[in-house]
Design an enzyme around this catalytic site. Structure first.
Site, PDB file in Angstrom:
ATOM      1  N   GLU A 286       0.884  -1.171   0.000  1.00 27.70           N
ATOM      2  CA  GLU A 286       0.000   0.000   0.000  1.00 27.70           C
ATOM      3  C   GLU A 286       0.915   1.211   0.000  1.00 27.70           C
ATOM      4  OE1 GLU A 286      -1.614   3.137   0.560  1.00 27.70           O
ATOM      5  OE2 GLU A 286      -1.688   2.615   2.685  1.00 27.70           O
ATOM      6  N   CYS A 320      -2.399   8.134   4.109  1.00 29.81           N
ATOM      7  CA  CYS A 320      -2.422   7.857   2.676  1.00 29.81           C
ATOM      8  C   CYS A 320      -3.806   8.128   2.103  1.00 29.81           C
ATOM      9  CB  CYS A 320      -1.988   6.424   2.401  1.00 29.81           C
ATOM     10  SG  CYS A 320      -2.781   5.222   3.460  1.00 29.81           S
TER      11      CYS A 320
END
Length: 515
Positions: A286, A320
């Site tokens: 990720e 994020c």
């Protein structure tokens, strides 16, 4: 028989009893600040002369802990210990492995405020953000334990007359876990227990900015009955230890959360078959995002403003999933912008010593300098309408910053900043809004604020992100409710906290028996 999964409730800090309990937890944590933490290899404590010093980003003078720093020799020992432990752990029943997670979750729950208080100290998290981080760590353990019990049954396949066919999952091997510093408990815990509960063994290299919480969690796992060698704790530099672990021929799986630059580098290195390697390595990655909140012309102004504010400035934008781009229809652009400024300037940015602090510091000097440099870029590309200043004299504090009138191709609209900066871009219609929303190399999260049902249905198809939200912020995914992972350069779309995630840590095996 387990109870159905429900996410861990968040603490209400409007309740003075909870405030007092949290203050006590902060006092408890303060008593062990500055403590030394060893490596853990095959259950043994290993002290090293070299240390990683974790400091409080809200108070640079306060040392949270000194953690032993691993060398390549230690990394090799950890890999060998994990490989040896795998030969026994892989055959431990899924129910027994799940029981370790249930016990660990219970231990963390009993000390929830203490762990959250440590997050306040080690990462500068405001109380509500720290509480949510700890709750998510508990959620990962509870959810993955239940998922593994279900997966232990395998999946149904067809059988012909005279044969019995089975489709089952088996463990993969040694897993290298490289978690981030932003969700220093939740993601670290989730990416550690997922391989453990699926029968794999772990070498954990925590983020160098936040290694103390990882050391504390390893203690919890050991106290919960995890055998020696199943998890090995080796903090160290990415260049020396990280690369060594990724390259090692006995590494089967790498799970990484962090920057695009490091993630793609790991992906590339893992693809190379090393001498003696007998398998292809898997990578679960990720790698960040450049996430957008789209505001349609018929949107509720207050909802839009609150959604943009929360998405942009929760944990100082160090997510994020942070909504660092607001793409707003021209008919409501000025109203939304004005209201976001009002909300932002009413909030407290300070050392997170009390529940009323909305935003604390950024994580370290490197982040501070990078964010401040982007603010200077923003002054050239757009119109600074709020914030834009910083103070790193005592901690790494930056005022929440808003830029208006950005071009869709501006650097502030394209590059991940990972800080409290949001860029506003005006669009003339929904077509243009979707075009701008999709114009980056990332595809992690996004939100659309609208009352137009046709636009909602269209965005479901055409807004290309892994986690898409309507009429709310684009942050705050909950395990088991909003499985999390993105498209494009945001990663491998490995949905953490989702029904497919554990299978990524295992190999499917077909068994056919004639009778």
């Amino acid at each position: 028989m387990t109870t159905p999964y429900k996410h861990e409730p968040f603490t209400n800090f409007q309740d003075q009893n909870n405030v007092e309990a949290f203050k006590k937890a902060l006092a408890t944590v303060s008593e062990y600040l500055g403590k030394d933490y060893p490596l853990v290899i095959n259950g043994e404590r290993v002290e090293t002369e070299a240390k990683i010093v974790s400091i409080n980003p809200a108070d640079k003078e306060e040392v949270v802990g000194r953690v032993s720093k691993a060398s390549q020799e230690h990394a090799e020992q950890a890999i060998q210990a994990a490989a040896k432990a795998f030969e026994e752990w892989r055959y431990t029943s899924p129910e027994e492995r799940a029981a370790v997670l249930f016990r660990a979750a219970a231990k963390v729950r009993r000390r929830k405020h203490e762990f959250s208080a440590l997050l306040v100290k080690e990462a500068g998290k405001p109380w509500n953000e720290a509480d949510a981080d700890t709750a998510e760590a508990i959620d990962f353990m509870e959810y993955y334990a239940r998922q593994m019990i279900e997966l232990a049954k395998g999946k149904p396949v067809n059988s012909r007359e005279g044969e019995k066919n089975q489709y089952v999952y088996t463990p993969t091997g040694v897993t290298v876990v490289i978690p981030p510093w932003n969700f220093l408990f939740a993601i670290m815990a989730g990416t550690t227990v997922a391989p453990i509960v699926t029968g794999n063994t772990v070498v954990l290299k925590p983020a160098s900015a936040t290694p103390v919480i990882a050391a504390k969690f390893v203690e919890v796992l050991e106290e919960s009955g995890l055998p020696k060698g199943v998890v090995n704790f080796v903090p160290g530099s990415g260049a020396e230890v990280g690369d060594y672990l990724v390259d090692h021929p006995k590494t089967s799986l790498i799970t990484f959360t962090g920057s695009r630059e490091v993630g793609t580098r790991i992906f590339e290195r893992a693809a190379k078959v090393q001498p003696g390697q007998q398998h292809l390595k898997r990578v679960i990655a990720e790698m960040g995002g450049k996430d957008t909140v789209v505001v349609d012309e018929d949107a509720d102004i207050e909802l839009a403003a609150q959604s943009i504010f929360t998405s942009a400035f929760g944990f100082a934008g160090q997510k994020c999933s942070a909504g660092s781009r607001a793409v707003v229809h021209e008919k409501v652009y000025d109203q939304v912008l004005e209201r976001v400024i009002e909300i932002t300037e009413s909030k407290v940015t300070a050392k997170p010593d009390s529940a009323d602090v909305y935003m604390g510091p950024v994580i370290d000097q490197g982040s501070y300098d990078k964010i401040m440099s982007y603010i200077e870029i923003g002054k050239q590309e757009g119109r600074l309408v709020s914030g834009g200043t910083g103070d790193d004299s005592k901690g790494y504090f930056i005022k929440p910053t808003i830029f208006a009138d950005l071009d869709p191709k501006a650097r502030l609209m394209q590059e991940e900043i990972f800080g409290p900066v949001v860029a506003f871009c005006k669009v003339s219609d929904f077509d243009e809004a979707l075009e701008v929303a999709n114009n980056t190399e990332y595809g992690l999260t996004g939100a659309v604020i609208t009352n137009n049902r046709k636009h909602i249905e269209r965005a479901k198809q055409e807004f290309h992100v892994g986690n898409l939200y309507f009429n709310r912020n684009c942050t705050g995914a909950i395990v088991g409710y909003h499985p999390f992972g993105g498209f494009k350069m945001s990663g491998t779309d490995s949905k953490a906290g989702g029904p497919d995630y554990l299978a990524l840590h295992m190999q499917a095996k077909t068994i056919s028996e004639m009778f």
